[in-house]
Write an enzyme that holds these catalytic residues in place. Structure first.
Site, short mmCIF file in Angstrom:
data_model
loop_
_atom_site.label_atom_id
_atom_site.label_comp_id
_atom_site.label_asym_id
_atom_site.label_seq_id
_atom_site.Cartn_x
_atom_site.Cartn_y
_atom_site.Cartn_z
N GLY A 168 0.81 -1.21 0.00
CA GLY A 168 0.00 0.00 0.00
C GLY A 168 0.85 1.26 0.00
N ASP A 169 2.02 1.21 0.64
CA ASP A 169 2.93 2.36 0.63
C ASP A 169 3.41 2.64 -0.79
OD1 ASP A 169 2.71 2.52 3.36
OD2 ASP A 169 4.65 1.62 3.79
N TYR A 170 3.76 1.57 -1.49
CA TYR A 170 4.23 1.74 -2.86
C TYR A 170 3.10 2.28 -3.75
CZ TYR A 170 8.65 -0.81 -2.17
OH TYR A 170 9.91 -1.20 -1.78
N SER B 291 2.41 5.82 -3.20
CA SER B 291 3.50 6.64 -3.76
C SER B 291 3.38 6.77 -5.27
CB SER B 291 4.85 6.02 -3.41
OG SER B 291 5.02 5.95 -2.01
#
Lengths: 418, 415
Positions: free
Chosen positions: A189-191, A194
Site C-alpha cells: 500500500g505504501d508503494y 507513492s
C-alpha cells in the site's frame, strides 16, 4: 557503462555517466517523510533526474535506516540502502524554531515537498500547507497518510498494513473461510500510494509550469488501494454482492490459479478465455476437453470449477515445473513460474532487462537492488547512489544552497539544530 | 449524463483549466494495464480516444459482471471520460486512418503482444516518423526485450513471475492471489502514467518523443522492498508469511473477533506494543521482564500472538477497535465492500461517486479519482462509452471526414 537497461548485463554497476539530461533535471525535491509511503515517489523523481534532499532528524534520521535486515553499516538496513537511493541527506531538527526557519528557506528554493507525518504534525511545527505555500507559491506538496488529510479518521495512525486492510485489499487475500493473509508484501500500500503521489506531482508540476501556481496533493493509502479494486464497488452498489477471498483462483475464469508440480514447486496458469483453455487442453494432451459438449465454454468451466481444476492439478502434479512450463509455452498458454527470490536471481529475463542492479557500498559491501521501473527509451532512469549516510549533504546544502557561513553552520551543529 | 449525487454530495467541477487539457491520448489497448494509464490521464483533462475493434471492442466490456447496459461494471468505471472510436487495424484503410489520427496525437497507449503493432505496419519507427513528438506507452507481460518478450502475459502470471504470488498465502500452503487478480495490471498502469508524464515533460523541453517500455512482472517486482537485497547479501529466501509480518515485528497481523470479523493490528515498535498492552488492560505485558522488547516478542511470537488472538476473540470488532483507537494503537478493520459503503471516512472523502448511466439510467457507483489535488482535482465527466459512440464525431472533428465517407467506411467494416 550503458544506461540502456534493456541491453545491460545483469546486476551491473550503474553510477552512469550518460550525458543526456533527464526529464526532471533542475527539479529540487525535499523528502521529509519516513519509511516508504510518499518517499518512494521521491525515489522515482530522483531516478529521472530530480535532486532529492532527504531531510532527517539530526540524531536518529529516518527510522527506515533501522527497519529491516541489518548491514555492516550501522545507519543502514537493506531497505534503506535500496529505497533511500538517489538522495542527499540533510539533517534538520524541525522541533526547534531555528530548524523550522531553515526548513522554510529550503522550501523556498524547492519545487516539490513530500511528507507523510500524521495529519496536523507539520501544522504544529508551523510547516503546514498554508505556511509553505506562503513562502513559495510555486511549491508542489505531496502529503501521504493512512486516511488522508480530511475526514473523521484523519488523525488515526495508519501504517500500510492497516490502511490496506481498511481499503479492502487484505479482506480479499487468502482462502474463503480462512484467515485473510497479506497480499504478498507488507508495504504494498505504501508503494501504491507513492505511485499515485508521483502521478499527482508530475501533473501538478505541469500545471505549475503553465500557471505559476503550486498545489497540495492529498493521498490516503487506503484510497489508493481501494481505487484499484476493479468492479468491486460497482457490483456491490448495483447488486449488493460482496467480493470474498478467492484463494488462488479467480471468480471470472477457470482454470486460473496456482498449481503444484511434481518437484514440489508452483506454477501459475491463467486461462482467461475459451481460446486459452483450448490451448491448455492441447498442451495437456487432452484436446477433447475443450469441445463444446465438455468444457469449451467458460460458463461450463465455472459451473464445473472443481472438476476442471482437478484435471489441471493432476496433469501439473505429474510433471516437473520445467516440463509443465515448456508444454504451456509451446501452445502459448499464459503460464509462469511462481518465482521465489532465488528463482528470480537465476532468471534470464530479469538478467536481460537489468532488473537487478549491483552496487558496492564502501561499508556495507555489495548490494543488489531492483532497477528502475518503467523503462524510457530516450531518457532511461538511473540509480546514482544508494541510501546515503545520515547528514552527508548537510554541510554543502547549508553552505551552497542557503549561503550560510562556516561559523553559522558550526553553531547550528553545536546546538543540534542540524 | 448527470454526474449526480455521491454518497455525500456532488462531485466538484474543477475551477481551472485541467492540467492535461490539450493533450490527446489514443488508447488502443485492452483490459486494464495500459488503458488504466489513459484513464488516469483522462481524469486530469486529457482527451482520450479509445480505439476498438468494430466487432466486440475492448475485452474489458465483457470482463466481469455485466451492468444493465451489458458492458461490465469495470468497463463503465475504468473507461470513464473516454470517447469510443471503432477502427479495424487489420484492414489497410483502418491502418491509414490510424496513421492520420497519430499525426494529431500526443500519447499512444498499447498493450498488444510484442511485434503485433509492427505486423500491422504501425510499429514505433513508423509512428515516430509520422509524429516525432509522439509518446508511446507499450505494456506487455515481459517487456519489449529479453528472452521472454514474446510470451503471453497476464497479471496472474506476472504476479507469479514478479515474486509476490510466492509470498502470499499461509506458510507452506498454496500461494494465493495477492488480493486482486488485476493488481499487476493496475500497478503497471500507474507506472505507465508516470512514464508518460515524464516523457511529455522531456518532449515539451526538447521536441523529442519516446516510448515507455513497461512490463507487468517488473511493476510488482519493484514493490518488494528488500526481498532482492536480502537474498543478494545473505541468501535469505523469503517465504509466505500468512497474515503476519512476524520477521520484523510482533504482533503484526490479522486477528479474528468474536463476531467473526477481522482486525489488523500492527505494533512495529515497543512503544506501540506498550499502548496495545494498555488497550488490552494488561499493561504489565509491556514491562522489560515480559514482552516489552521487540527481540523478546519475536522469540515468543506464538505466545504473544496467542494473547492478542484471545483478547480479540473475546470482543466484537467494534469493541477491539474502540479500545485500540483510545490508546492510539495502529489498528483497523479488514473491510469488505459492504463495510466500505457504510464507512464514514469513505463518505467524508467522497471516495464513492454515483453516476447515472445515460442509456439505462442505472446508477453506477465507482471509485473517485486518486490522488486528490487542491487546485486541479481529477474529474469523472462520463462513464465508459458505448462501442463506437464517438466514431463519427471524432472522424469529423479530427480528420474532417464527411458523413458519406464515414458511411462508406462503415459499410466496409473499417469502422
Amino acid at each position: 557503462v550503458t544506461t540502456d537497461q534493456a541491453e545491460a548485463p545483469a546486476a551491473r554497476s550503474t553510477a552512469s555517466a550518460d550525458p543526456r539530461p533527464l526529464p526532471l533535471a533542475g527539479v529540487r525535491v525535499i523528502d521529509v517523510g519516513n519509511f516508504l509511503a510518499g518517499p518512494y515517489a521521491a525515489s522515482i523523481l530522483g531516478e529521472f533526474g530530480a535532486e532529492v534532499l532527504k531531510v532527517e532528524h539530526p540524531l536518529a534520521g529516518d527510522p527506515m535506516r533501522r527497519y529491516g535486515t541489518a548491514t555492516k553499516r550501522a545507519d543502514a538496513t537493506l531497505k534503506w540502502l535500496s529505497e533511500g537511493r538517489n538522495r542527499k541527506s540533510v539533517t534538520i531538527d524541525l522541533r526547534q524554531p531555528e530548524g523550522v526557519r531553515l526548513f522554510l528557506r529550503l522550501a523556498e528554493k524547492s519545487d516539490v515537498l513530500i511528507e507523510n507525518f500524521r495529519p496536523g504534525t507539520m501544522e504544529e511545527w508551523g510547516l503546514g500547507w498554508t505556511q509553505v505555500h506562503a513562502v513559495n507559491p510555486r511549491l508542489v506538496m505531496l502529503r501521504v497518510s493512512g486516511y488522508g488529510q480530511t475526514g473523521p479518521y484523519r488523525r488515526r495512525s495508519g501504517f500500510a498494513h492497516i490502511a490496506q486492510a481498511f481499503g479492502g485489499l487484505n479482506y480479499l487475500c487468502g482462502f474463503p473461510g480462512e484467515s485473510p493473509t497479506l497480499p504478498g508484501t507488507v508495504p504494498l500500500g505504501d508503494y501504491i500510494a507513492s505511485l499515485f503521489g508521483a502521478i499527482g506531482i508530475l501533473v501538478a508540476l505541469r500545471h505549475r509550469d503553465a500557471t505559476g501556481r503550486g498545489q497540495m496533493i492529498d493521498v490516503g493509502i487506503y484510497e489508493a488501494v481501494f481505487r484499484i479494486l476493479e468492479e468491486i464497488a460497482g457490483v456491490y452498489g448495483a447488486q449488493g454482492k460482496i467480493r470474498e477471498r478467492e484463494g488462488s483462483g479467480s471468480f471470472v475464469a477457470v482454470p486460473h490459479g496456482h498449481f503444484r508440480t511434481r518437484d514440489d514447486k508452483w506454477i501459475a496458469i491463467a486461462c482467461t478465455t475459451d481460446k486459452m483453455f483450448e490451448r491448455l487442453s492441447v498442451a495437456m494432451g487432452q484436446p477433447h476437453l475443450s469441445s463444446s459438449t465438455l468444457y469449451g465454454d467458460q460458463r461450463k468451466r465455472l459451473a464445473a470449477r472443481d472438476t476442471v481444476n482437478q484435471i489441471v492439478i493432476e496433469w501439473v502434479g505429474s510433471l516437473t515445473r520445467d516440463e509443465v512450463l515448456a508444454k504451456c509455452l509451446e501452445e502459448e498458454v499464459p503460464a509462469g513460474k511462481v518465482n521465489s527470490i532465488a528463482d528470480i536471481f537465476a532468471d534470464e529475463q530479469f538478467q536481460a532487462r537489468g532488473n537487478l542492479q549491483r552496487f558496492t557500498d564502501p561499508e556495507a559491501g555489495e548490494v543488489i537492488v531492483p532497477g528502475v521501473v518503467p523503462t524510457l527509451s530516450a531518457t532511461p532512469g538511473r540509480i546514482s547512489n544508494l541510501g546515503p549516510t545520515l547528514g552527508d549533504a548537510t554541510e554543502s546544502v547549508m553552505r551552497d544552497l542557503l549561503g550560510l557561513a562556516a561559523e553559522e553552520i558550526a553553531r547550528l551543529r553545536q546546538q543540534r539544530v542540524i | 449524463m448527470t454526474e449526480s449525487v455521491t454518497a455525500t454530495g456532488t462531485h466538484a467541477t474543477p475551477p481551472v483549466t485541467p492540467p492535461l487539457a490539450g493533450i490527446r491520448v489514443i488508447d488502443i489497448a485492452t483490459i486494464i494495464a495500459a488503458p488504466f494509464t489513459a484513464t488516469l490521464l483522462g481524469e486530469f483533462g486529457a482527451d482520450v480516444l479509445k480505439i476498438e475493434h468494430p466487432l466486440g471492442g475492448d475485452g474489458l466490456r465483457k470482463f466481469g459482471t455485466p451492468s444493465q447496459r451489458a458492458d461490465t461494471y469495470t468497463w463503465l468505471s475504468e473507461a470513464r471520460n473516454k470517447r469510443s472510436v471503432t477502427l479495424d487495424l487489420r484492414h489497410p484503410e483502418g491502418v491509414a486512418i490510424f496513421k492520420r489520427l497519430i499525426a494529431e496525437t500526443d500519447v499512444l497507449c498499447e498493450n498488444f503482444r510484442t511485434g503485433t503493432m509492427e505486423k500491422w505496419g504501425v510499429g514505433w519507427d513508423v509512428l515516430r516518423a509520422i509524429n516525432p513528438r509522439l509518446v508511446m506507452l507499450r505494456v506487455t507481460g515481459y517487456g519489449q526485450t529479453g528472452p521472454y518478450r514474446d510470451r503471453p502475459g497476464f497479471a496472474r502470471v506476472a504476479h507469479a513471475v514478479g515474486g509476490i504470488a510466492y509470498l502470499a498465502g499461509m506458510p507452506k500452503g498454496t500461494p494465493v492471489t495477492p488480493g486482486s487478480t488485476t493488481l499487476g495490471d493496475y500497478m503497471t498502469g500507474l507506472y505507465g502514467a508516470i512514464g508518460v508524464l515524464l516523457a511529455l515533460r522531456h518532449r515539451d523541453l526538447t521536441g523529442e518523443g519516446q516510448y515507455v517500455d513497461a512490463a507487468l512482472y517488473e511493476s510488482v517486482f519493484r514493490c518488494t522492498d528488500e526481498l532482492a537485497p536480502a537474498y543478494g547479501m545473505y541468501g535469505i529466501v523469503r517465504e509466505r508469511q500468512g497474515s503476519s509480518h512476524n520477521d520484523y515485528a510482533v504482533p503484526h497481523g490479522h486477528f479474528a473477533t468474536k463476531d467473526a470479523k477481522w482486525v489488523a493490528i500492527s505494533c512495529a515498535t515497543d512503544k506501540l506494543f506498550a499502548r496495545l498492552a494498555a488497550a488490552m488492560g494488561r499493561p504489565e505485558l509491556a514491562s522489560h521482564s515480559i514482552y516489552g522488547e521487540q527481540q523478546v516478542r519475536l522469540e515468543h511470537k506464538h505466545d504473544v500472538n496467542e494473547i492478542v488472538r484471545d483478547w480479540c476473540g473475546s470482543l466484537t470488532r467494534e469493541e477491539v477497535l474502540e479500545r485500540c483507537y483510545a490508546h492510539d494503537v495502529p489498528a483497523g478493520p479488514l473491510n469488505n465492500i459492504r463495510d466500505i459503503f457504510a464507512d464514514r471516512q469513505f463518505h467524508a472523502r467522497r471516495n464513492l461517486i454515483a453516476v447515472d448511466e445515460e442509456d439505462t439510467g442505472e446508477t453506477v457507483i465507482v471509485p473517485a479519482p486518486v490522488p486528490r489535488m487542491s487546485e486541479t482535482p481529477g474529474t469523472i465527466r462520463s462513464l465508459g462509452p458505448r462501442l463506437g459512440q464517438h466514431t463519427d464525431e471524432v472522424l469529423h472533428e479530427l480528420l474532417g471526414m464527411t458523413d458519406d465517407e464515414i458511411a462508406e467506411l462503415r459499410r466496409k467494416r473499417v469502422v
